[in-house]
Write an enzyme that holds these catalytic residues in place. Structure first.
Site, PDB file in Angstrom:
ATOM      1  N   ALA B  40       0.835  -1.195   0.000  1.00  0.00           N
ATOM      2  CA  ALA B  40       0.000   0.000   0.000  1.00  0.00           C
ATOM      3  C   ALA B  40       0.868   1.243   0.000  1.00  0.00           C
ATOM      4  O   ALA B  40       2.088   1.176   0.161  1.00  0.00           O
ATOM      5  CB  ALA B  40      -0.914   0.003   1.219  1.00  0.00           C
ATOM      6  N   ASN B  41       0.221   2.371  -0.218  1.00  0.00           N
ATOM      7  CA  ASN B  41       0.866   3.681  -0.146  1.00  0.00           C
ATOM      8  C   ASN B  41       0.268   4.457   1.012  1.00  0.00           C
ATOM      9  O   ASN B  41      -0.891   4.288   1.330  1.00  0.00           O
ATOM     10  CB  ASN B  41       0.597   4.476  -1.423  1.00  0.00           C
ATOM     11  CG  ASN B  41       1.204   3.818  -2.618  1.00  0.00           C
ATOM     12  OD1 ASN B  41       2.367   3.504  -2.628  1.00  0.00           O
ATOM     13  ND2 ASN B  41       0.379   3.588  -3.626  1.00  0.00           N
ATOM     14  N   ARG B  42       1.059   5.339   1.585  1.00  0.00           N
ATOM     15  CA  ARG B  42       0.551   6.196   2.660  1.00  0.00           C
ATOM     16  C   ARG B  42      -0.233   7.345   2.054  1.00  0.00           C
ATOM     17  O   ARG B  42       0.313   8.407   1.789  1.00  0.00           O
ATOM     18  CB  ARG B  42       1.710   6.761   3.476  1.00  0.00           C
ATOM     19  CG  ARG B  42       2.450   5.732   4.269  1.00  0.00           C
ATOM     20  CD  ARG B  42       3.514   6.354   5.147  1.00  0.00           C
ATOM     21  NE  ARG B  42       4.455   5.340   5.568  1.00  0.00           N
ATOM     22  CZ  ARG B  42       4.210   4.461   6.540  1.00  0.00           C
ATOM     23  NH1 ARG B  42       3.077   4.503   7.200  1.00  0.00           N
ATOM     24  NH2 ARG B  42       5.106   3.540   6.834  1.00  0.00           N
TER      25      ARG B  42
END
Lengths: 228, 228
Positions: B40-42
């Site tokens: 995932a990405n922040r």
């Protein structure tokens, strides 16, 4: 909360875990790849948070070590927030001694071997990278063999196949007392119901499908009975 | 909402994007490793959702394609929820034609080359695995060169170093009209304020630090002016 306090005064028998300290973990861990990317697990924290609340309702002092979740803090519980498996282990060891440990978090088995200090760039024409992984600390095994080992250590096993078989092997391998095993191949992750098997030294109990709150209450009652 | 409707009736000039369709992306993508793990990405989705709301407030019909976020749906906006970059691309192409595209999502550049159908097991004594990655589709470049290319395509560049330099290069490489560039080395991710640079064919504008809602309103006003 006031009602709970009055109930407790009138019926001390309803607080069988009074004077006990329970350590509960919940939620996923996030393992950074670089400043903007990370590896995560599909864990909502619903089951772990419900267990913390159920143990507190039976009178235990509860320390809840939680990864990033959208769940509200259970009332009356001390919540320690962490991101990575290494931070979760440190928070758990810092919470000892405890009479009970329920390790419901979905801890990442691996993290990226070398976290990048800058965002990894997608270079035009370049190949996609490979992420070299390395083993995270094993929190359940560490607590199960700890000098300050809690009297009752309960692990979780989220499996997508051979659920009970894997869980029985996991209980022996980790050195914990019980394993709560569930099949996560369906909609358990993030959902409100759970079908679990309780693996103890005595054998396997198949519990019916229950709301996660009811699984928590049943597990808390079993823990209270085991420590009585 | 009633007030907004009355305001719109009294002052049609306040709805300069009436009759326009805006496509906005927001949030992270989640790229599965196996049934329980993902990359995932922040990205909280705060900035992208605020832009969707600001464009709708100026009268645009807005389609918001969003990854998994905890943000509420902006009122009056059509929200399409996706998990992966491939799903986001398909949802964007399905939303065309559009007059405006604002690609604010933090799309994963890579996904795991072979998603495992069963949970990857940590075998006792075994080495940690390596994750072979492969390139995801480039949504910004695809829309910028699409047969149904929106008239104004705005990309985002989240950088941790050489922010403006990287963003100028990204604008040329992707074929979009504008880039909103920001430095994510601090607390922007998940925070409520943002310091951005707007990169256009005319040059670079440095905007002051603003709440994400104010960044969205300023960008929406710039878009309305560009299409007037």
């Amino acid at each position: 909360e006031i009602l709970a306090a009055i109930t407790a005064l009138l019926a001390p028998a309803a607080r069988p875990l009074a004077g006990r300290h329970a350590l509960v973990t919940s939620g996923p861990t996030h393992e950074p790849i670089d400043p903007v990317r990370y590896i995560a697990n599909r864990s909502s924290g619903k089951q772990g948070h419900a267990i913390a609340a159920a143990l507190a309702a039976l009178g235990a002092r509860v320390t809840l070590v939680s990864g990033p979740v959208a769940q509200p803090d259970p009332p009356g519980v001390t919540v320690v927030r962490i991101e990575t498996a290494r931070e979760m282990l440190a928070a758990c060891e810092g919470a000892l001694p405890a009479d009970i440990a329920v390790m419901a978090a979905a801890v990442a088995d691996w993290r990226v071997a070398r976290e990048a200090g800058q965002k990894l760039k997608k270079e035009p024409g370049a190949e996609a990278p490979s992420l070299m992984m390395t083993l995270n600390p094993d929190i359940l095994a560490t607590l199960s063999h700890h000098a300050q080992r809690p009297g009752l250590v309960v692990g979780f096993a989220a499996e997508t196949e051979k659920v009970v078989e894997h869980a029985i092997a996991k209980r022996r391998r980790k050195g914990c007392d019980w394993i709560v095993a569930n099949d996560v191949s369906g909609t358990v992750m993030g959902g409100d119901a759970n079908t679990v098997h309780l693996i103890t030294a005595a054998g396997v109990e198949d519990w019916p499908e229950l709301p996660k709150g009811a699984v928590a209450e049943r597990l808390a009652a079993r823990i209270a009975a085991a420590l009585a």
